[in-house]
Design a protein around this motif. Structure first.
Motif, short mmCIF file in Angstrom:
data_model
loop_
_atom_site.label_atom_id
_atom_site.label_comp_id
_atom_site.label_asym_id
_atom_site.label_seq_id
_atom_site.Cartn_x
_atom_site.Cartn_y
_atom_site.Cartn_z
N VAL A 217 7.16 35.58 -11.88
CA VAL A 217 6.39 34.34 -11.70
C VAL A 217 6.61 33.41 -12.89
CG1 VAL A 217 4.08 33.35 -11.49
CG2 VAL A 217 4.67 35.41 -10.21
N GLU A 218 6.58 33.97 -14.08
CA GLU A 218 6.75 33.15 -15.28
C GLU A 218 8.13 32.51 -15.36
OE1 GLU A 218 5.80 35.83 -18.41
OE2 GLU A 218 3.66 35.89 -17.91
N ALA A 219 9.12 33.11 -14.69
CA ALA A 219 10.48 32.57 -14.71
C ALA A 219 10.73 31.53 -13.64
CB ALA A 219 11.48 33.72 -14.56
N VAL A 220 9.75 31.31 -12.77
CA VAL A 220 9.91 30.34 -11.69
C VAL A 220 9.99 28.93 -12.27
CG1 VAL A 220 8.66 29.26 -9.77
CG2 VAL A 220 8.83 31.75 -9.90
N PRO A 221 10.87 28.08 -11.75
CA PRO A 221 10.95 26.70 -12.25
C PRO A 221 9.61 25.96 -12.13
CG PRO A 221 12.84 27.22 -10.87
CD PRO A 221 11.89 28.37 -10.73
N GLY B 80 6.77 23.48 -11.29
CA GLY B 80 6.54 22.65 -10.12
C GLY B 80 6.80 23.34 -8.79
N SER B 81 7.33 24.57 -8.81
CA SER B 81 7.62 25.27 -7.56
C SER B 81 6.34 25.78 -6.91
CB SER B 81 8.55 26.47 -7.82
OG SER B 81 9.81 26.06 -8.29
N VAL B 82 6.37 25.86 -5.60
CA VAL B 82 5.34 26.60 -4.86
C VAL B 82 5.72 28.08 -4.95
CG1 VAL B 82 4.35 27.06 -2.58
CG2 VAL B 82 4.80 24.70 -3.30
N VAL B 83 4.77 28.92 -5.36
CA VAL B 83 5.07 30.33 -5.59
C VAL B 83 4.35 31.19 -4.56
CG1 VAL B 83 5.10 32.21 -7.26
CG2 VAL B 83 5.28 29.84 -8.05
N LEU B 84 5.11 31.93 -3.78
CA LEU B 84 4.59 32.86 -2.79
C LEU B 84 4.84 34.28 -3.28
CD1 LEU B 84 6.02 31.22 0.46
CD2 LEU B 84 3.87 30.69 -0.71
N LEU B 85 3.81 35.10 -3.30
CA LEU B 85 3.95 36.52 -3.62
C LEU B 85 4.07 37.29 -2.32
CD1 LEU B 85 3.58 38.53 -6.20
CD2 LEU B 85 1.46 39.09 -5.00
N ALA B 86 5.07 38.16 -2.21
CA ALA B 86 5.26 38.98 -1.02
C ALA B 86 5.00 40.44 -1.35
CB ALA B 86 6.68 38.81 -0.48
N CYS B 87 4.12 41.08 -0.60
CA CYS B 87 3.80 42.50 -0.79
C CYS B 87 3.42 43.10 0.55
CB CYS B 87 2.67 42.67 -1.81
SG CYS B 87 1.15 41.80 -1.43
N HIS B 88 3.35 44.41 0.62
CA HIS B 88 3.01 45.04 1.89
C HIS B 88 1.51 45.06 2.14
CE1 HIS B 88 3.10 47.45 5.43
NE2 HIS B 88 2.43 48.44 4.86
N ALA C 219 -6.07 38.45 -9.70
CA ALA C 219 -6.57 37.59 -10.77
C ALA C 219 -5.47 37.23 -11.77
CB ALA C 219 -7.74 38.27 -11.48
N ALA C 220 -4.67 38.23 -12.14
CA ALA C 220 -3.60 37.99 -13.12
C ALA C 220 -2.52 37.09 -12.54
CB ALA C 220 -2.99 39.32 -13.56
N LEU C 221 -2.17 37.31 -11.29
CA LEU C 221 -1.12 36.51 -10.67
C LEU C 221 -1.58 35.08 -10.39
CD1 LEU C 221 0.12 39.40 -8.41
CD2 LEU C 221 1.58 38.15 -10.00
N ALA C 222 -2.86 34.93 -10.06
CA ALA C 222 -3.41 33.58 -9.87
C ALA C 222 -3.35 32.80 -11.18
CB ALA C 222 -4.83 33.66 -9.34
N THR C 223 -3.72 33.46 -12.25
CA THR C 223 -3.65 32.81 -13.57
C THR C 223 -2.22 32.43 -13.91
OG1 THR C 223 -5.59 34.03 -14.34
CG2 THR C 223 -4.15 33.10 -16.02
N ALA C 224 -1.26 33.26 -13.49
CA ALA C 224 0.15 32.99 -13.76
C ALA C 224 0.69 31.85 -12.91
CB ALA C 224 0.98 34.24 -13.54
N GLY C 225 0.02 31.55 -11.77
CA GLY C 225 0.41 30.37 -11.02
C GLY C 225 0.82 30.57 -9.58
N VAL D 185 -6.13 30.52 -4.05
CA VAL D 185 -4.93 31.22 -3.63
C VAL D 185 -5.09 31.59 -2.16
CG1 VAL D 185 -3.50 33.28 -3.96
CG2 VAL D 185 -4.48 32.12 -5.94
N ARG D 186 -4.07 31.30 -1.37
CA ARG D 186 -4.11 31.63 0.05
C ARG D 186 -3.70 33.10 0.24
NH1 ARG D 186 -2.94 26.69 2.82
NH2 ARG D 186 -2.65 27.79 4.81
N LEU D 187 -4.50 33.84 0.99
CA LEU D 187 -4.19 35.23 1.34
C LEU D 187 -3.77 35.23 2.80
CD1 LEU D 187 -7.25 36.97 -0.37
CD2 LEU D 187 -5.01 36.39 -1.35
#
Length: 255
Positions: A139-143, A145-153, A175-181, A205-207
């Motif tokens: 997440v921290e390496a994402v450019p 201004g990007s929209v960031v989607l987390l994919a998990c099972h 919580a940690a990932l939301a803070t990261a963006g 954050v949308r679930l």
């Protein structure tokens, strides 16, 4: 506008071939920008199931990222489960937990399966500190201004569906990932679609959960999600086989 097809829980070995043919036709006709597969490609992690799954994913002809589901770990072979749990994924190696960057939209993987847990039901979710740190680094390496989607099972927290995930470490990870963006979490496992805006870390954050294209339906008919992203706006539509499509919100459900 970016269009992503979010599909989950195909369960080769118990797949719904009519639903797969319907999905294949939509991919061919509508040409989404990418396909996000959030786990449980197989029913029992058998080699023939993985072979069929790999052939299917490659036939789509679109960029694909695949998360590992609990059904994708060896079920009967405990040696393989503990020492080579993802060995049968070799045919899918290029797609497994593959980050995607598509015109300002970044998809970041998070593994929520575990070979062993200190509870009886190992099918439930678990986010380890190691896997969380790997996702945070991506997440921290994402450019900017990007929209960031987390994919998990597994859903990181419950989505109000008939089935549950009971993901250990899920709320902490969210919580940690939301803070990261991150902007949204795409998941599967429960076989019913949902879209819940969740307030965490001072932001929303949308679930987003996808249904199933297997014969193992629960409250919903076979379906997948179409995720449309225009600028920073995210729209989620449950595409339902033999039924009207439904724009998902916190107040809607697919039956």
């Amino acid at each position: 506008m970016i269009r992503l097809f979010h599909v989950s829980d195909v369960h080769f070995g118990s797949e719904d071939r009519t639903a797969l043919a319907w999905f294949d036709a939509l991919v061919r006709d509508e040409v989404p920008d990418a396909v996000i597969m959030t786990g449980d490609l197989t029913m029992r992690a058998r080699s023939r199931e993985f072979t069929a799954a790999a052939k299917w994913l490659e036939s789509l002809g679109r960029p694909v990222t695949v998360e590992v589901g609990n059904h994708d770990l060896p079920y009967f072979n405990l040696f393989a489960r503990f020492f080579t749990p993802y060995g049968r994924y070799l045919a899918l190696e290029r797609m497994i937990e593959r980050p995607l960057d598509i015109h300002g939209v970044s998809v970041v993987p998070l593994r929520t399966t575990a070979r062993f847990q200190w509870r009886l039901n190992w099918s439930k979710g678990h986010v380890s500190a190691r896997e969380l740190q790997k996702a945070l680094a991506l997440v921290e390496a994402v450019p900017a201004g990007s929209v960031v989607l987390l994919a998990c099972h597994h859903p990181l927290i419950e989505g109000g569906t008939l089935a549950n995930a009971r993901t250990r470490g899920g709320r902490r990870a969210l919580a940690a990932l939301a803070t990261a963006g991150i902007d949204a979490v795409l998941s599967g496992h429960v076989h019913d679609p949902f879209d819940i805006p969740h307030q965490v870390g001072g932001r929303t954050v949308r679930l987003i959960g996808a249904g199933t294209l297997s014969s193992r339906t629960r409250a919903s008919r076979p379906s997948f999600n179409e995720v449309r992203i225009d600028g920073r706006e995210i729209e989620v539509i449950a595409r339902v086989m033999d039924g009207p499509d439904v724009e998902l919100t916190a107040e809607t459900a697919v039956t």
